[in-house]
Structures are given as structure tokens and as C-alpha cells.
Enzyme design. Structure first.
Site, PDB file in Angstrom:
ATOM      1  N   GLY A  25      15.422  77.863  32.676  1.00  0.00           N
ATOM      2  CA  GLY A  25      14.046  78.187  32.297  1.00  0.00           C
ATOM      3  C   GLY A  25      13.071  77.077  32.596  1.00  0.00           C
ATOM      4  N   SER A  26      11.966  77.372  33.258  1.00  0.00           N
ATOM      5  CA  SER A  26      11.069  76.321  33.719  1.00  0.00           C
ATOM      6  C   SER A  26       9.862  76.923  34.433  1.00  0.00           C
ATOM      7  CB  SER A  26      11.837  75.393  34.657  1.00  0.00           C
ATOM      8  OG  SER A  26      12.620  76.164  35.555  1.00  0.00           O
ATOM      9  N   ARG A  27       9.150  76.077  35.173  1.00  0.00           N
ATOM     10  CA  ARG A  27       8.035  76.568  35.974  1.00  0.00           C
ATOM     11  C   ARG A  27       7.830  75.657  37.181  1.00  0.00           C
ATOM     12  NH1 ARG A  27       2.483  75.885  32.674  1.00  0.00           N
ATOM     13  NH2 ARG A  27       1.404  75.749  34.663  1.00  0.00           N
TER      14      ARG A  27
END
Length: 215
Positions: A184-186
Site C-alpha cells: 500500500g502506497s502512492r
């Protein structure tokens, strides 16, 4: 196919799941507990295999194109002043990667790696605006004869490890794999204001295939 960037985690979890299943089969007597453990182990293995999957991608042709480095949802296209690498007015295009997305990252353009900086930081939820400035991140700048692009691998609330195999001076091709962000990240992509954004908030992005902007 499982990404090489996740072999350590994938095979560790696979080993744990196999051990749990064997313990359940041979050492646990009540069938409800036995089968519950087996189901949980299989679900955990399935989630891990899904997270570290690495499908092939076919980048679109075109030297003017800036491709998405990440799979996910576009959560913002904003005008900013980029002072680190572009050093000019820019568009910031942000792509949020949920735990269900492919997390392998790909080069947005062909060219040369001209800037790299790792920044330790916090672990705010990746969809929050302050994550772009406060969270742990790897900042990467690439350039070619069309222009410059900067992008950030940003760790999220769950993510605790950024993988980047790039080095200063490397020659890269658009759409090739270079790393990943785990769990999970961006990714934030910065292009000069002279470029034209090709996506808007809410759009789905596919790493190495979706065109985020065009020079």
C-alpha cells in the site's frame, strides 16, 4: 509471475503457511479448528501471491508520452511549483496504490536517471496530501531530449519498504520495471506545465501502459 522484488517476503510467508497447514493436518484434532487454520493459511497465501504478482505490460509507442509508474487510482492532478529537479511550475499527478493493486513500479519515460534522493519520514495514510511531503520516499528524476520528469515512490501507512534498483546515470526504457513499494502506497509524478495531462481524478492507472501526460 511473482516479482523478484518480493521473493524474500513471498517465500517466507509461503513457508509459514505450509507449516501451519501441516500442523493443522497432523497435530490439531478438532476438525473445526483444523479446517479454520487451513483456510486462514490458504487465504493469507492467496493474498500474498496476489500482492506480489508481476504481469507483463506493453508500453504504448511514443517519445512524447509520460507513462504511469504505478497501478492504482488517480487521486489528484494539481498545479504546483516543483523546486527540486524540474525547478519550474509543474503538474503533480498522484496515483494511490491499494493493497489489491500490482505494486511493481515502472519507468515513466525512456532516458537517463539524473536525480536520486532517499528521504526517511513518517507513515501517514498514502491518500493524504501531507504524505507527499512527510512520508518516507524515494525521489527520482529522469530526463531525455523531450524534457524532465520527477516522481516519488511514497510509503504509506502499512508500507514500510521502498525498493528502487536505479542508479544515477542509468539509461532506462519507458515501461521497464525498476522497483516496488510493499503493502500500500502512492506515487507522485511531476511534469512541466508545458506538458498536457491526459488523466483526471478518479481515473484508473496501469503501470507502464496508462499515459499520464504528453510533452
Amino acid at each position: 509471475m511473482i516479482t523478484k522484488y518480493g521473493y524474500d517476503v513471498f517465500f517466507t510467508i509461503t513457508g509459514i503457511c505450509i507449516a501451519l497447514i501441516l500442523v493443522a493436518l497432523f497435530l490439531i484434532e478438532p476438525k473445526t479448528i483444523k479446517y479454520s487454520i487451513i483456510v486462514i493459511a490458504l487465504l493469507f497465501f492467496g493474498f500474498t501471491a496476489n500482492f506480489f504478482r508481476d504481469p507483463d505490460r506493453t508500453p504504448p509507442a511514443g517519445e512524447n508520452l509520460v507513462l504511469s509508474p504505478a497501478d492504482g487510482k488517480v487521486i489528484g492532478v494539481t498545479e504546483v511549483e516543483e523546486t527540486e529537479f524540474l525547478k519550474a511550475p509543474a503538474y503533480q499527478i498522484s496515483v494511490f496504490m491499494s493493497p489489491l493493486n500490482v505494486h511493481v513500479n515502472r519507468n515513466p519515460i525512456s532516458g537517463q536517471v539524473a536525480h536520486l534522493r532517499y528521504m526517511p519520514g513518517e507513515y501517514f495514510a498514502a491518500f493524504e496530501d501531507k504524505a507527499s511531503e512527510k512520508n518516507e520516499q524515494m525521489i527520482i528524476g529522469m530526463e531525455n531530449h523531450k524534457g524532465r520528469v520527477m516522481f516519488k515512490q511514497i510509503a504509506g501507512f502499512v508500507a514500510r519498504r521502498i525498493v528502487c534498483t536505479l542508479n544515477l546515470g542509468d539509461s532506462v526504457k519507458a515501461g521497464e520495471r525498476f522497483g516496488m513499494i510493499k503493502f500500500g502506497s502512492r506515487v507522485d509524478v511531476f511534469v512541466p506545465r508545458s506538458a498536457t495531462p491526459k488523466v483526471q481524478s478518479g481515473d484508473k492507472a496501469v503501470a507502464g501502459e496508462t499515459v499520464l501526460a504528453e510533452f
